[in-house]
Write a protein that holds these residues in place. Structure first.
Motif, mmCIF file in Angstrom:
data_model
loop_
_atom_site.group_PDB
_atom_site.id
_atom_site.type_symbol
_atom_site.label_atom_id
_atom_site.label_comp_id
_atom_site.label_asym_id
_atom_site.label_seq_id
_atom_site.Cartn_x
_atom_site.Cartn_y
_atom_site.Cartn_z
ATOM 1 N N ASP A 1 0.832 -1.206 0.000
ATOM 2 C CA ASP A 1 0.000 0.000 0.000
ATOM 3 C C ASP A 1 0.866 1.254 0.000
ATOM 4 O O ASP A 1 0.542 2.252 -0.658
ATOM 5 C CB ASP A 1 -0.921 0.006 1.214
ATOM 6 C CG ASP A 1 -2.086 -0.967 1.068
ATOM 7 O OD1 ASP A 1 -2.280 -1.478 -0.045
ATOM 8 O OD2 ASP A 1 -2.787 -1.214 2.067
ATOM 9 N N LYS B 1 2.161 1.728 -3.502
ATOM 10 C CA LYS B 1 1.103 2.242 -4.373
ATOM 11 C C LYS B 1 0.876 3.733 -4.142
ATOM 12 O O LYS B 1 0.708 4.508 -5.093
ATOM 13 C CB LYS B 1 -0.200 1.483 -4.117
ATOM 14 C CG LYS B 1 -0.210 0.044 -4.582
ATOM 15 C CD LYS B 1 -1.521 -0.635 -4.177
ATOM 16 C CE LYS B 1 -1.515 -2.111 -4.489
ATOM 17 N NZ LYS B 1 -2.748 -2.778 -3.996
ATOM 18 N N ARG C 1 3.727 5.747 -5.566
ATOM 19 C CA ARG C 1 3.618 5.819 -7.027
ATOM 20 C C ARG C 1 2.581 6.867 -7.422
ATOM 21 O O ARG C 1 2.791 7.654 -8.358
ATOM 22 C CB ARG C 1 3.249 4.448 -7.580
ATOM 23 C CG ARG C 1 3.220 4.419 -9.101
ATOM 24 C CD ARG C 1 2.760 3.074 -9.628
ATOM 25 N NE ARG C 1 2.697 3.069 -11.079
ATOM 26 C CZ ARG C 1 2.157 2.098 -11.795
ATOM 27 N NH1 ARG C 1 1.639 1.044 -11.175
ATOM 28 N NH2 ARG C 1 2.127 2.172 -13.111
ATOM 29 N N ALA C 2 1.443 6.871 -6.704
ATOM 30 C CA ALA C 2 0.405 7.862 -6.996
ATOM 31 C C ALA C 2 0.898 9.270 -6.685
ATOM 32 O O ALA C 2 0.634 10.220 -7.439
ATOM 33 C CB ALA C 2 -0.845 7.550 -6.183
ATOM 34 N N TRP D 1 -4.720 10.294 -13.206
ATOM 35 C CA TRP D 1 -4.247 8.964 -12.822
ATOM 36 C C TRP D 1 -4.258 8.826 -11.294
ATOM 37 O O TRP D 1 -4.613 7.785 -10.757
ATOM 38 C CB TRP D 1 -2.834 8.731 -13.364
ATOM 39 C CG TRP D 1 -2.403 7.290 -13.246
ATOM 40 C CD1 TRP D 1 -2.595 6.305 -14.160
ATOM 41 C CD2 TRP D 1 -1.739 6.682 -12.124
ATOM 42 N NE1 TRP D 1 -2.091 5.106 -13.692
ATOM 43 C CE2 TRP D 1 -1.550 5.306 -12.440
ATOM 44 C CE3 TRP D 1 -1.292 7.145 -10.899
ATOM 45 C CZ2 TRP D 1 -0.936 4.418 -11.585
ATOM 46 C CZ3 TRP D 1 -0.674 6.258 -10.036
ATOM 47 C CH2 TRP D 1 -0.505 4.905 -10.369
ATOM 48 N N GLN E 1 -6.498 6.092 -8.560
ATOM 49 C CA GLN E 1 -5.895 5.163 -7.591
ATOM 50 C C GLN E 1 -6.345 5.411 -6.148
ATOM 51 O O GLN E 1 -6.194 4.550 -5.288
ATOM 52 C CB GLN E 1 -4.359 5.288 -7.632
ATOM 53 C CG GLN E 1 -3.750 5.172 -9.018
ATOM 54 C CD GLN E 1 -4.135 3.879 -9.708
ATOM 55 O OE1 GLN E 1 -4.000 2.805 -9.129
ATOM 56 N NE2 GLN E 1 -4.615 3.980 -10.931
ATOM 57 N N LEU F 1 -6.540 3.209 -2.211
ATOM 58 C CA LEU F 1 -5.561 3.549 -1.173
ATOM 59 C C LEU F 1 -6.225 4.101 0.080
ATOM 60 O O LEU F 1 -5.725 3.902 1.190
ATOM 61 C CB LEU F 1 -4.558 4.567 -1.718
ATOM 62 C CG LEU F 1 -3.545 3.983 -2.704
ATOM 63 C CD1 LEU F 1 -2.757 5.098 -3.371
ATOM 64 C CD2 LEU F 1 -2.588 3.037 -2.000
#
Length: 592
Positions: free
Chosen positions: A410, A413, A416-417, A428, A432, A436
């Motif tokens: 998590d 992720k 990355r976001a 994008w 996401q 999350l």
């Protein structure tokens, strides 16, 4: 086990539980019937004494006395003389009660178990003075026996701290190995010492013993422990060093002291202790551990100081390099490798070196999947600061896939976001966030929610989002610890978009950066500006409390700090900082 026996055992348990419930509910007449049946069936003294208590609490003194006299004829135990005296005491016949108490005391026998049984009888019934007399008299009659621990327990219950401390110190004099036990009991005493009376008394008592009996090092050891409990790490370290030079036996104490001092942010004391352990002569099993931890604490102190001075950066870099030269790069030093990589990337601004270090660390034999995943996340972070965003995206994605359904996945992720946010790919990011925000990792979920709201609340319909892109780039500079560059971007945003609805976010970020740069007056101005323009904004709650902290801790303006804390307590009951504000307000008020 035969079925009939098991059934009978279960019935006894049910009766006992019901008797205890009646006793707790003060239904003593009902409890008495059940405890008597349990005693008649088992003959256990515990049930008999509960039965007596029920009779006494029910004021059935006649039955209680009759029962005790019968028991005395059967057992001849002195403790039942105590019970008999107690019944008379409850009836108000103090003189007769004391006659039976004295009779019990006069019958002291040399068997230690009998002495403790008698003392416990008085103790259980709350007759503390008589309980103390039992042990005092026993020590006189039977000098080979000691009852320091039992006396200390009685004095603790009566809050007679001077006598309690004397008893514990007498115990240590004869039994130095009881130190851990004494420390545990004193810890309990400190917990109940609300007014701080014990702390002052203990310091006086131990110092007096150390002076009157300087050859007994157990007092010095207890004094070191006491100073640690008071978080007086400097004094504790001085005492521990003197003691180790004297006995050569305090290395483990010094290691523990160093760890506690570091945890309490007493970095100088922790570093002194580790330095001593590094250089300690003779058998020294903690030398390498001290070297490792000293470097780690030096890094922690560097972070706490929020300094960017080249001399401080170069000095810490040299310490890291020296440690790895001596101890190498291995699983044992992995935690320090991670610290050094963060230092290189975010404070020495050498992300390429950090990347090289983490790539080598990833090849260390024997790493578990979590360790490897964590190294990849840190490697991705360093690539972000090196400007290699696509490599960072790849690494974050690998961890999210390899560590699926873990907090680390998590975190990867989310990072990355967040990188997509830095790069301006807001659509994008939004796609996401729903996943999350449901993360089991609270910090990740909160960060994801904050980022999601930032984009949802400030994204422009024309999709240009120039001001949001500028804020994102400033946030990237903040992430990579480039505060001056971040400030310039935020200033440019304010100048270019003076009416942007992001200005509250800008002021909040500027204030935090200025605090980091130790420009406290400017930071206070930024917080004041935010509160003036956005008194009920999303950042106002934190801004209000942080401004109070600035006034109190950095600008030496306690009256202003007190006024802010008071305002939070009185007018912002929903604030997440209300408890801290209340505590700080009381502390400031009490100093006057």
């Amino acid at each position: 086990m035969p079925q009939g026996f098991a059934q009978k055992k279960n019935e006894k348990v049910m009766i006992r539980d019901q008797a205890n419930r009646y006793f707790q509910e003060q239904k003593y007449d009902k409890a008495a019937v059940l405890f008597k049946s349990l005693y008649d069936d088992s003959g256990a003294d515990a049930y008999f004494e509960y039965y007596l208590r029920c009779l006494i609490e029910s004021s059935d003194y006649k039955t209680a006395l009759k029962t005790i006299r019968q028991k005395l004829r059967e057992s001849k135990k002195s403790k039942y003389l105590v019970w008999q005296g107690y019944v008379y005491s409850r009836e108000g016949d103090t003189k007769r009660a004391e006659e039976y108490y004295q009779q019990a005391l006069d019958g002291l026998q040399p068997e230690r178990s009998r002495i403790i049984e008698l003392g416990n009888a008085f103790y259980t019934l709350g007759e503390m003075e008589w309980a103390a007399k039992v042990y005092q008299e026993a020590q006189k009659k039977f000098p080979s026996q000691e009852f320091h621990y039992e006396l200390a327990q009685i004095y603790f219950r009566t809050r007679n701290y001077p006598l309690m401390l004397d008893a514990y110190l007498d115990l240590l004099k004869s039994q130095p190995k009881a130190l851990t036990t004494v420390e545990g009991r004193l810890m309990t005493a400190f917990y109940y010492d609300i007014d701080g009376e014990l702390k002052d008394q203990m310091q006086k008592t131990i110092l007096a013993r150390m002076q009157s009996d300087p050859g007994n090092v157990v007092y010095n050891k207890l004094f070191v422990w006491f100073l640690i409990q008071q978080k007086n790490y400097s004094a504790a370290l001085s005492q521990a060093l003197v003691l180790d030079r004297r006995t050569g036996d305090e290395a483990s104490t010094l290691l523990n002291l160093a760890q506690l001092a570091a945890k309490g942010e007493a970095y100088s004391e922790a570093l002194r202790a580790y330095d001593y352990l590094k250089k300690r002569k003779g058998d020294n099993p903690y030398r390498e551990e001290a070297q490792l931890r000293q470097t780690q604490v030096a890094y922690q102190r560097f972070l706490a100081a929020q300094t960017s001075r080249k001399t401080a950066v170069d000095s810490l870099d040299q310490l890291f390099q020296m440690t790895f030269h001596q101890l190498g790069e291995s699983r044992r030093t992995l935690f320090l490798i991670e610290d050094y990589a963060k230092f290189l990337a975010f404070y020495s601004h050498q992300p390429a070196k950090a990347i090289d270090l983490l790539e080598r660390a990833g090849k260390i034999q024997g790493l578990n999947p979590t360790q490897k995943g964590k190294l990849k996340v840190e490697l991705a972070d360093c690539n972000v600061c090196a400007g290699d965003y696509w490599e960072a995206v790849l690494l974050y994605a690998q961890v999210a896939k390899e560590m699926r359904e873990t907090n680390l996945a998590d975190e990867a992720k989310f990072k990355r976001a967040r990188l997509a946010y830095y790069m301006g790919d807001f659509n994008w990011v939004k796609a996401q966030m729903d996943v999350l925000k449901g993360s089991t990792a609270k910090l990740t979920a909160n960060d994801a929610l904050a980022l999601s709201l930032l984009i949802e609340n400030h994204e422009a319909p024309d999709s240009l989002n120039s001001d949001l892109q500028m804020l994102a780039r400033a946030d990237l500079d903040r992430f990579c610890n480039r505060p001056q560059e971040a400030l310039l971007r935020l200033d440019s945003l304010q100048q270019k978009y003076p009416y942007s609805d992001l200005n509250e976010e800008v002021l909040s970020r500027k204030a935090k950066i200025l605090v980091k740069l130790q420009k406290y007056q400017e930071a206070a101005s930024a917080y004041n500006d935010l509160l003036k323009k956005y008194p009920d904004g999303k950042n106002s709650d934190e801004a209000r409390f942080r401004l109070g902290e600035l006034y109190e801790k950095e600008l030496n303006l306690p009256d202003k700090a007190e006024a802010i804390y008071k305002d939070i307590v009185l007018h912002h009951p929903g604030s997440v900082y209300i408890e801290d504000a209340r505590k700080n307000y009381r502390a400031l008020r009490d100093r006057k």
